[in-house]
Design an enzyme around this catalytic site. Structure first.
Site, PDB file in Angstrom:
ATOM      1  N   ASN A 178       0.843  -1.197   0.000  1.00 32.93           N
ATOM      2  CA  ASN A 178       0.000   0.000   0.000  1.00 32.93           C
ATOM      3  C   ASN A 178       0.883   1.253   0.000  1.00 32.93           C
ATOM      4  OD1 ASN A 178      -1.582   2.191   0.797  1.00 32.93           O
ATOM      5  ND2 ASN A 178      -2.951   0.920   2.010  1.00 32.93           N
TER       6      ASN A 178
ATOM      7  N   ASN B 189       0.166   4.324   0.237  1.00 25.73           N
ATOM      8  CA  ASN B 189      -0.239   5.318   1.243  1.00 25.73           C
ATOM      9  C   ASN B 189       0.378   5.027   2.606  1.00 25.73           C
ATOM     10  OD1 ASN B 189      -1.839   6.677  -0.616  1.00 25.73           O
ATOM     11  ND2 ASN B 189      -3.596   5.371  -0.188  1.00 25.73           N
ATOM     12  N   LYS B 190       0.425   3.735   2.966  1.00 32.98           N
ATOM     13  CA  LYS B 190       1.036   3.346   4.248  1.00 32.98           C
ATOM     14  C   LYS B 190       2.525   3.675   4.242  1.00 32.98           C
ATOM     15  CE  LYS B 190      -1.700  -0.366   6.305  1.00 32.98           C
ATOM     16  NZ  LYS B 190      -1.686  -1.774   6.725  1.00 32.98           N
TER      17      LYS B 190
ATOM     18  N   GLU C 213       0.500 -14.182   2.619  1.00 29.35           N
ATOM     19  CA  GLU C 213      -0.730 -14.782   3.134  1.00 29.35           C
ATOM     20  C   GLU C 213      -0.813 -14.575   4.643  1.00 29.35           C
ATOM     21  OE1 GLU C 213      -3.027 -19.016   3.332  1.00 29.35           O
ATOM     22  OE2 GLU C 213      -1.233 -18.909   2.074  1.00 29.35           O
TER      23      GLU C 213
ATOM     24  N   ASP D 232      -0.761  -4.656  11.562  1.00 28.17           N
ATOM     25  CA  ASP D 232      -2.093  -5.202  11.326  1.00 28.17           C
ATOM     26  C   ASP D 232      -3.037  -4.524  12.309  1.00 28.17           C
ATOM     27  OD1 ASP D 232      -3.775  -6.740   9.788  1.00 28.17           O
ATOM     28  OD2 ASP D 232      -3.685  -8.478  11.100  1.00 28.17           O
TER      29      ASP D 232
ATOM     30  N   ASP E 109     -14.668   3.534  10.026  1.00 28.84           N
ATOM     31  CA  ASP E 109     -14.639   4.908  10.564  1.00 28.84           C
ATOM     32  C   ASP E 109     -16.029   5.531  10.739  1.00 28.84           C
ATOM     33  OD1 ASP E 109     -11.938   4.623  10.626  1.00 28.84           O
ATOM     34  OD2 ASP E 109     -11.470   6.154   9.130  1.00 28.84           O
TER      35      ASP E 109
ATOM     36  N   ARG F 179      -3.708   3.715  15.217  1.00 28.39           N
ATOM     37  CA  ARG F 179      -2.542   3.639  14.328  1.00 28.39           C
ATOM     38  C   ARG F 179      -1.546   4.746  14.661  1.00 28.39           C
ATOM     39  NH1 ARG F 179      -0.416   1.407  10.030  1.00 28.39           N
ATOM     40  NH2 ARG F 179       0.498   2.719   8.427  1.00 28.39           N
TER      41      ARG F 179
END
Length: 200
Positions: free
Chosen positions: A10, A12-13, A41, A71, A156, A182
């Site tokens: 990702n 964005n992360k 996985e 996670d 959200d 986060r």
């Protein structure tokens, strides 16, 4: 210069973590930038296990630097901690945010507000060589019986933050990052990395 390798596809992360360490002697690199395209996985029974699975996979590939992976799960007390580790696929594999929210609201139909307690938890796994550390951020709230707010993603719009009087979807990204699970986990990561810089 410390090298921080992020186990995510990702962008964005990866960008978020790069921005977090701007101005520090830390090089943040994503899997994609290293040409690692494989999907990892996630077969763990907890978000802690999944964060470690991803970080260990990447550590075995790169064999150097500090590897991080995260996670996140939403845990609803009335549902015995569901959706938890299955938060992203609560309504099935490849479920949309809307489908997941709909399933959650359906399961909580008629349940009074005081019994709709929930919390978000983010785990960041940090691996350097053989050393493994888990960092945690938690945000407590309640699940509303309707969607509220236009921002954010995932759960959200239904997650009402205790003490703020708004859902996560009613906060700006900046406001959300200051209080979110986060954001809290990332602050712990920053503390950990800055300590490592002092040791070097």
């Amino acid at each position: 210069m410390l090298r921080l390798i992020v186990a995510t596809h990702n962008p964005n992360k990866a960008k978020e973590i790069k921005d977090f360490f701007k101005g520090y002697p830390v090089e943040v690199v994503s899997m994609k930038e290293l040409g690692i395209e494989e999907d990892i996985e996630e077969y763990g029974n907890t978000i802690e296990e999944n964060a470690l699975i991803k970080a260990r996979f990447l550590r075995d590939k790169v064999k150097e630097g500090i590897v991080i992976s995260d996670d996140t799960g939403l845990f609803v007390e009335y549902l015995g901690g569901q959706p938890g580790v299955y938060s992203a696929r609560f309504a099935g594999e490849n479920a949309t945010y809307e489908e997941n929210n709909r399933k959650l609201l359906k399961l909580l139909e008629g349940v009074p507000y005081e019994k709709r307690k929930a919390y978000f938890k983010t785990i960041i796994a940090v691996i350097e060589g053989e050393k493994e550390v888990l960092l945690e951020g938690v945000l407590e709230g309640h699940i509303l019986d309707h969607l509220q707010g236009e921002n954010g993603f995932g759960y959200d719009p239904v997650f009402f933050v205790d003490g703020i009087g708004k859902t996560l979807a009613e906060l700006s990204l900046e406001e959300k990052n200051k209080i979110s699970h986060r954001g809290k986990a990332l602050l712990k990561l920053k503390e950990y990395i800055l300590k490592r810089l002092e040791e070097n």
